[in-house]
Design a protein around this motif. Structure first.
Motif: not given
Length: 129
Positions: A52-65
């Protein structure tokens, strides 16, 4: 329950070779206006790994499904391909708290795909054939 310990100078050599000949990586390089997206998908004979790519975001704030070609939920951190039609997959990136609090318990229910369509912050279908 009883436990046993064996003391001694233990050394092991396992003659294992990793065969990456059948691995492939599909470059996606897609990011939405919020800076959230998918860089690539790596497919091995055993599993799928999404990057995944998270520009200016924290990866921990998202969950891939990930759903397979039949809309079936693929369960695991490294997504096992056994019992799935992986000719194409759909990757959804969801808000972590919303997924854990509201969506996770519905992952095997009818209508789960529709909930993901409504609530995911990012969606991408990837052909793996």
């Amino acid at each position: 329950m009883q436990h046993y310990w064996f003391e001694g100078p233990w050394t092991f050599t396992l003659p294992i070779k990793v065969n990456t000949a059948n691995n492939r990586t599909i470059s996606v390089n897609d990011v939405n206006e919020a800076g959230i997206g998918l860089e690539s998908v790596t497919v091995t004979p055993f599993e799928i790994h999404i990057n995944e790519v998270y520009l200016n975001h924290d990866k921990a704030d998202y969950f891939p499904v990930v759903l397979d070609a039949q809309g079936k939920y693929i369960d695991a951190a490294f997504l096992p391909v056994a019992d799935h039609d992986i000719s194409r997959i759909t990757v959804y990136l969801c808000d972590y708290l919303e997924y854990m609090d509201e969506l996770k318990g519905l992952k095997y229910e009818d209508g789960f795909k529709e909930l993901l369509e409504e609530r995911a912050v990012y969606k991408k279908e990837v052909l793996l054939e």
